[in-house]
Design an enzyme around this catalytic site. Sequence first.
Site, PDB file in Angstrom:
ATOM      1  CB  SER A 116      49.083 -23.569  -9.432  1.00  0.00           C
ATOM      2  OG  SER A 116      49.003 -22.422 -10.262  1.00  0.00           O
ATOM      3  CE  LYS A 140      52.896 -22.481 -12.004  1.00  0.00           C
ATOM      4  NZ  LYS A 140      51.928 -23.298 -11.243  1.00  0.00           N
TER       5      LYS A 140
END
Length: 296
Positions: free
Chosen positions: A58, A131
Site C-alpha cells: 500500500s 500511511k
Amino acid sequence: MRSVDPMEGYRPARRRRGIVRKEMPLWQELPLLLVVAFCLAVLIRTFLVQAFYIPSGSMQSTLEIKDRVLVNKVVYDMRDPLRGEIVVFRGTENWVPEVTEPVSDAFLAKLGRTIGDLVGVSRPGEKDFIKRVIGLPGDKVACCDEKGRITVNGVGIDEEYIDEGFNSDLSQPPIPGQCTSRRFTEVTVPPGQMFVMGDHREVSQDARCQGPVPIDNIIGRAFVVVWPSEHFTGLDIPDVWQQFGEQYPAAASAHPVKARESAPIVAVDLFPLLFGVVLSARSGMSFATRRRRLRA
C-alpha cells in the site's frame, strides 16, 4: 627543608591487606549481558524506537513489501504530525486489515512472536497501518482537480513520489466504502484527527473509504528504511509538502500537544545505568580474557 607529601607512602587499604578483586567468570557474565541487552531492547522498543515490518504494497514505491522501517515513538509527544510525514498508527473499528496471514499456534512459534513483539522485530498487528499524512484538523481534502491531483484546502498537490502506474483509476466514479477510484468527495478533517493515504493508491485502503484517524492513535513516525540494506534510505517530508506547510500552516490549536508522560523520562534515566552495567561487564570480560592470555 624538603616538603613532605602527605600522600607519600600511602597505599590503599585493599592493597595493604592483599585483597584482590575476584573477576566474574564468563559463564556468569554472559547471561548478565544477555539480560541487560534484552532489557535495553524492551525499553527502547516501548518508549523510543521500534522496527516495523511492511506487510503489504500500500506504500509502494516508497516502501516495498518486507521492508523494515524504524519508527520514532516520542516525536509526537513534543509536537503534532506534519503533512507529508509517514506514520504508523492503530486503525479505528472502521479500518479493515489489508493483509491477513495465517499464523502457527505451535508453542515455539508463539514464544518467538512474544519475544519478537517485546523487542520490536515482529510483524505488526492487524490493526497497525502505515500511511502518509495528507490532511490535518480543519483541512479540506478532495480529489481531483483538472490535473487529476488531490487538493488540500483547494490547492493541488504534485505528489512526485507516486508512480503513475500505482495511482487509482481517474475515470472510475467514486464508490462509497471503496478506495478503487481516485476521485472522492471533499472531506473536512474533524478536530483531533488526520486524513491519511497510501502511496500506492490502487491497492491502499485508507481514509478515502475508511475515514480519518484520531491523531492519538499514532504509534510513531517512520523515519528510515533499515532493511534490506539495498533499500536503506531516510523518509523525509517531500519538498511539495514542506512548501505547502510553509504557505498553509495547520491551525496551532487544532490538536494541543500532549504533555510528555513521565514513563519515557524514567526509561531514559535508566539507560545510563544499564549502559554502565553493560560496559562494566564487557570490560570485566575483556580483563578476564587478557588474564587468561597472559597466564597461557
